[in-house]
Design an enzyme around this catalytic site. Structure first.
Site, PDB file in Angstrom:
ATOM      1  CE  LYS A  74      -2.171  -0.597   3.911  1.00 58.61           C
ATOM      2  NZ  LYS A  74      -1.520  -1.787   4.462  1.00 58.61           N
ATOM      3  NE  ARG A  93      -4.471  -0.606  10.137  1.00 60.51           N
ATOM      4  CZ  ARG A  93      -3.342  -0.082   9.655  1.00 60.51           C
ATOM      5  NH1 ARG A  93      -3.344   1.136   9.158  1.00 60.51           N
ATOM      6  NH2 ARG A  93      -2.238  -0.775   9.636  1.00 60.51           N
ATOM      7  NE  ARG A 101       7.389  -3.164   6.457  1.00 59.56           N
ATOM      8  CZ  ARG A 101       6.101  -2.815   6.472  1.00 59.56           C
ATOM      9  NH1 ARG A 101       5.483  -2.515   5.344  1.00 59.56           N
ATOM     10  NH2 ARG A 101       5.431  -2.785   7.605  1.00 59.56           N
ATOM     11  NE  ARG A 104       6.308  -0.478  10.676  1.00 53.86           N
ATOM     12  CZ  ARG A 104       5.174  -0.343   9.974  1.00 53.86           C
ATOM     13  NH1 ARG A 104       5.208   0.227   8.793  1.00 53.86           N
ATOM     14  NH2 ARG A 104       4.041  -0.774  10.454  1.00 53.86           N
ATOM     15  NE  ARG A 116       1.570  -4.388  11.728  1.00 52.29           N
ATOM     16  CZ  ARG A 116       2.683  -4.437  10.994  1.00 52.29           C
ATOM     17  NH1 ARG A 116       3.642  -5.289  11.293  1.00 52.29           N
ATOM     18  NH2 ARG A 116       2.824  -3.637   9.972  1.00 52.29           N
TER      19      ARG A 116
HETATM   20  P1  AMP Z   1       0.882   0.820   9.125  1.00 52.84           P
HETATM   21  O1  AMP Z   1       2.104   1.639   8.868  1.00 52.84           O
HETATM   22  O2  AMP Z   1      -0.289   1.212   8.264  1.00 52.84           O
HETATM   23  O3  AMP Z   1       1.168  -0.663   9.090  1.00 52.84           O
HETATM   24  O4  AMP Z   1       0.411   1.155  10.627  1.00 52.84           O
HETATM   25  C1  AMP Z   1       1.234   0.850  11.723  1.00 52.84           C
HETATM   26  C2  AMP Z   1       0.409   0.848  13.000  1.00 52.84           C
HETATM   27  O5  AMP Z   1      -0.145   2.162  13.212  1.00 52.84           O
HETATM   28  C3  AMP Z   1      -0.766  -0.097  13.011  1.00 52.84           C
HETATM   29  O6  AMP Z   1      -0.435  -1.440  13.373  1.00 52.84           O
HETATM   30  C4  AMP Z   1      -1.654   0.570  14.074  1.00 52.84           C
HETATM   31  O7  AMP Z   1      -1.143   0.334  15.376  1.00 52.84           O
HETATM   32  C5  AMP Z   1      -1.445   2.054  13.772  1.00 52.84           C
HETATM   33  N1  AMP Z   1      -2.419   2.573  12.777  1.00 52.84           N
HETATM   34  C6  AMP Z   1      -2.168   3.025  11.514  1.00 52.84           C
HETATM   35  N2  AMP Z   1      -3.307   3.428  10.915  1.00 52.84           N
HETATM   36  C7  AMP Z   1      -4.300   3.210  11.808  1.00 52.84           C
HETATM   37  C8  AMP Z   1      -5.703   3.399  11.776  1.00 52.84           C
HETATM   38  N3  AMP Z   1      -6.348   3.869  10.691  1.00 52.84           N
HETATM   39  N4  AMP Z   1      -6.411   3.063  12.902  1.00 52.84           N
HETATM   40  C9  AMP Z   1      -5.814   2.576  14.004  1.00 52.84           C
HETATM   41  N5  AMP Z   1      -4.478   2.356  14.094  1.00 52.84           N
HETATM   42  C10 AMP Z   1      -3.733   2.667  13.015  1.00 52.84           C
END
Ligand code: AMP
Length: 214
Positions: A13, A88, A127, A157, A168
């Site tokens: 994404k 989400r 990653r 990360r 996740r």
């Molecule tokens: P990502 O970089 O999109 O994988 O997001 C990393 C982490 O940020 C996720 O595992 C959540 O803990 C938090 N996060 C990102 N976007 C959201 C969202 N829309 N709602 C809730 N938590 C989020």
């Protein structure tokens, strides 16, 4: 052009969202990146969000929504955006509808990037990410690699561990997948096979988007 990228972590994404943003000259708004910046800067949102993120849990909706609304109110987002990592869950999708309706806007498409779980676990475990700009890289042979954009040393990360990855993915299947049906009812979903090279996947997305626009 108002687009949403939906897909599990590691589906591409961020990479594809960035390319679409460049192609259509609109900002790439990734809630994960915004949250990581809040954590780095030690803001009130960041302090509250950190523990949820490290466990691989979702950050509470109110924190994410407030932060996103601030971002979408900036002048560069008035003509459109590529949203990545938001919504989400159903509550976030409904909140986004309300924010868009206030501005009299609609969505153009929801790109669903589809990749099997075993490929995702492999991609995420390998990653590495730039802690400054959030750009993801696939690690090559364990060598320390620096970010091509800003030279920062890449890191693994905190939530790209096998345990957090599994958590996740489970959250994605339970809470985020149902959004596909929600947007399917409005005929907004563009299903894209996310397995392949960055160029191949980008070509698939653009072809579908352009077919819709014509
Ligand atoms: P990502 O970089 O999109 O994988 O997001 C990393 C982490 O940020 C996720 O595992 C959540 O803990 C938090 N996060 C990102 N976007 C959201 C969202 N829309 N709602 C809730 N938590 C989020």
């Amino acid at each position: 052009m108002r687009l949403i990228m939906v897909g599990p972590q590691g589906a591409g994404k961020g990479t594809q969202g960035g390319l679409l943003a460049e192609r259509y000259a609109i900002p790439h708004v990734a809630t994960g990146d915004l949250l990581r910046a809040e954590v780095r800067e030690g803001t009130a949102v960041g302090v509250k969000a950190r523990e949820f993120m490290e466990r691989g849990d979702l950050v509470p909706d109110d924190l994410v929504l407030e932060m996103l609304e601030r971002r979408l109110a900036k002048p560069d987002a008035t003509e459109g955006f590529v949203l990545d990592g938001f919504p989400r869950n159903a509550a976030q999708a409904e909140a986004l509808d309300r924010v868009l309706a206030r501005g009299g806007h609609g969505l153009h498409g929801v790109v669903s990037l589809e990749v099997p779980d075993d490929v995702l676990v492999e991609r995420l475990s390998a990653r590495r990410t730039c802690p400054t700009c959030g750009r993801p890289y696939t690690q090559v042979g364990g060598r320390p690699v620096r970010c091509d954009d800003d030279g920062t040393e890449l890191v693994h990360r905190a939530d790209d561990t096998p345990e957090a990855i599994r958590r996740r993915l489970a959250i994605f299947h339970e809470h985020t997948m149902p959004l596909i049906a929600f947007y399917e009812e409005r005929d907004l979903v563009i299903h894209v096979d996310g397995v392949g090279s960055v160029d191949e996947v980008e070509t698939r997305i653009v072809k579908e988007l352009e077919a819709r626009a014509s």
